[in-house]
Design an enzyme around this catalytic site. Structure first.
Site, mmCIF file in Angstrom:
data_model
loop_
_atom_site.group_PDB
_atom_site.id
_atom_site.type_symbol
_atom_site.label_atom_id
_atom_site.label_comp_id
_atom_site.label_asym_id
_atom_site.label_seq_id
_atom_site.Cartn_x
_atom_site.Cartn_y
_atom_site.Cartn_z
ATOM 1 N N GLU A 154 -1.925 -1.423 13.204
ATOM 2 C CA GLU A 154 -2.569 -1.433 12.081
ATOM 3 C C GLU A 154 -4.156 -0.482 13.086
ATOM 4 O OE1 GLU A 154 -5.410 0.282 10.113
ATOM 5 O OE2 GLU A 154 -6.056 -1.619 8.726
ATOM 6 N N CYS A 203 -11.179 2.017 8.656
ATOM 7 C CA CYS A 203 -9.617 2.490 9.530
ATOM 8 C C CYS A 203 -9.656 3.885 8.533
ATOM 9 C CB CYS A 203 -9.058 1.865 9.412
ATOM 10 S SG CYS A 203 -9.123 0.735 10.513
ATOM 11 N N GLU A 225 -12.205 9.357 16.524
ATOM 12 C CA GLU A 225 -12.501 8.840 15.669
ATOM 13 C C GLU A 225 -14.185 8.094 16.131
ATOM 14 O OE1 GLU A 225 -10.760 4.751 12.779
ATOM 15 O OE2 GLU A 225 -10.124 4.982 14.972
#
Length: 493
Positions: free
Chosen positions: A263, A297, A396
């Site tokens: 993940e 996330c 990100e």
């Protein structure tokens, strides 16, 4: 109650050791790492700086437990054990919440709120224990009289590597399915936030988890994490973190063809259509970015807004952002805490500097307290007049930084949303059911929220596509990832 009145748990302070085979032992090297309170920049404990020798010992302990008495536990016995763990943890959850706040900065309102989620996730895994060892008759076409059965068997030793942004959540994606299926586990928490994991491991021992079934090895990723990823005695790796580290883990797993669950990152779109209820969409989209100081996330950091409402939305978003209270997580008034570390603070500030040259700064952008501040605080930040090719829209940031991008048509919104290497999550704000259905089907992401953001049921779970990884956390699919099918043919002649 002020932050000064919060009782500091006795567990905080001193030297924390690894849990290996039921014993608490220092790193073989004797080296330690300071655990830093991000609200103050001060050390609050030390943890073991483990390396390959410690990982070897932990994997050996996990293997011995897997091959030993633990393998003979019935589903009912494992279910009772998980429920005992559930009760012990909930009885001590105020302590766990405080430790988590001290170690990684999240406000007590957030960490205390994990109590109900922890209850749900443990009860879910308790309900899944019958999967391991279950057998299903399978019709065959063999000549003669054969009975064929398909079993689900535990894969063995699982290595888990979790990040610092939510240890009290992340550890259960490893320990929960391991206890449910009869696997054993070696967990490497992030060096920036290991204390709550170590305390949970102590409490699990008190609840009766057998020696070696769970093991915790702390340390840096380049030493302990890498050793776990490439260890030939590990059958499955579950990793949450960056794409770059995941690529290294994929390469390391080739040695014994480990099973993988990854993940990874996200740059999730949150689309606000013109018919959205802005009274809900503005705070909902804002906290979809800012929750946990943006260290999530699935954060919806690209807010796509239909042009006809763009200016109003941006103005309201800016005003809302200025009302968000940032402070020490022990202060019950704090909505956001500090970033996890000086390193992360510098990373976020660099992106804000880049964004200031790309787009229009609407709110925030400054370090709270200036460079003289001991804590790692940053203002929640909003950029507008952005487009999807900007650095702040592509990469990100993992901080409380929102980038607002206008669009004209629904097709354009979907095109912008999907124009990313990531595919972890996405959001939609609309009062039109048809729009919600069509857009949610068109988005390339593992989880879509409509008129909400970030909610998660552990019995359903989540996962990603593209460079956001593969595999699933939560739900029956997660448990099945800790099992493998085994066919048995019985000749009845």
């Amino acid at each position: 109650m002020t932050s000064a009145q919060v009782q500091i748990p006795a567990f905080v302070g001193g030297e924390k050791k690894n849990l290996i085979g039921g014993r608490w032992v220092p790193a073989a090297s004797g080296e330690t790492i300071d655990a830093i309170n991000p609200a103050t920049g001060a050390p609050i404990a030390t943890i073991a700086a483990s390396g390959p020798a410690d990982v070897d010992a932990a994997v050996a302990a996990a293997r011995a437990a897997f091959e030993g008495e633990w393998s003979r536990w019935t589903p009912h016995e494992r279910r009772k054990l998980i429920l005992r763990v559930h009760d012990v943890l909930l009885d001590n959850f105020e302590e766990l919440a405080t430790i988590e706040t001290l170690d990684m900065g999240a406000p007590l309102a957030r960490t205390r709120g994990l109590k109900e989620w922890t209850s749900q996730v443990l009860q879910f895994y308790a309900g899944q224990t019958a999967l391991a060892g279950s057998a299903t008759p399978a019709q065959n076409s063999l000549p003669g009289d054969f009975l064929s059965l398909k079993y689900l068997a535990p894969v063995g030793v699982v290595g888990g590597v979790i990040p610092w942004n939510g240890p009290l959540i992340g550890l259960w994606w490893i320990f929960g399915p391991a206890l449910a299926t009869g696997c054993t586990a070696v967990l490497k928490p992030a060096e920036d936030a290991s204390l709550s994991v170590l305390r949970v491991a102590e409490l699990m021992q008190e609840a009766g988890v057998p020696d070696g079934v769970i093991n915790v090895v702390t340390g840096y990723g380049a030493q302990a994490g890498a050793a776990l990823a490439e260890h030939p005695g590990v059958d499955r790796i579950a990793f949450t973190g960056s794409v770059g580290t995941a690529q290294s883990i994929v390469r390391a797993s080739a040695g014994n063809l480990k099973r993988l669950q990854l993940e990874l990152g996200g740059k999730s779109p949150d689309i606000v259509f013109a018919d959205a209820d802005l009274d809900k969409a503005v705070p909902g989209a804002a906290m979809g970015v800012f929750t946990n100081t943006g260290q999530v996330c699935v954060a919806g950091t690209r807010i796509l807004v239909e042009r006809s409402i763009h200016d109003e939305f941006v103005a309201r978003l800016g005003e809302f952002t200025k009302t968000v209270r940032v402070g020490d997580g022990l202060d019950p008034q704090s909505q956001l805490g500090p970033l996890i570390s000086q390193r992360q603070l510098e990373r976020v500030r660099k992106y804000i500097e880049i964004g200031s040259g790309e787009a229009r700064l609407v709110a925030g952008g400054e370090r709270i307290g200036g460079d003289k501040s001991a804590g790692f605080y940053i203002e929640p930040t909003v950029f507008a007049n952005a487009h999807n090719d900007m650095v702040i829209a592509r990469e990100e940031i993992f901080g409380p930084v929102a980038t607002v991008i206008p669009f004209d048509t629904h097709d354009e919104a979907i095109a912008i949303a999907n124009d990313t290497p990531y595919g972890l999550a996405g959001g939609l704000w609309t009062q039109n059911l048809g729009t919600a259905h069509k857009a949610s089907q068109a988005l390339h992401a593992g989880t879509i929220w409509v008129n909400c953001y970030g909610v998660l049921d552990p019995s359903i779970g989540f996962g990603g596509t593209k460079q956001s990884g593969y595999g699933w956390k939560g739900g029956r699919e997660h448990v099945e990832g800790y099992l493998y099918p085994k066919a048995v043919y019985l000749n009845l002649d």
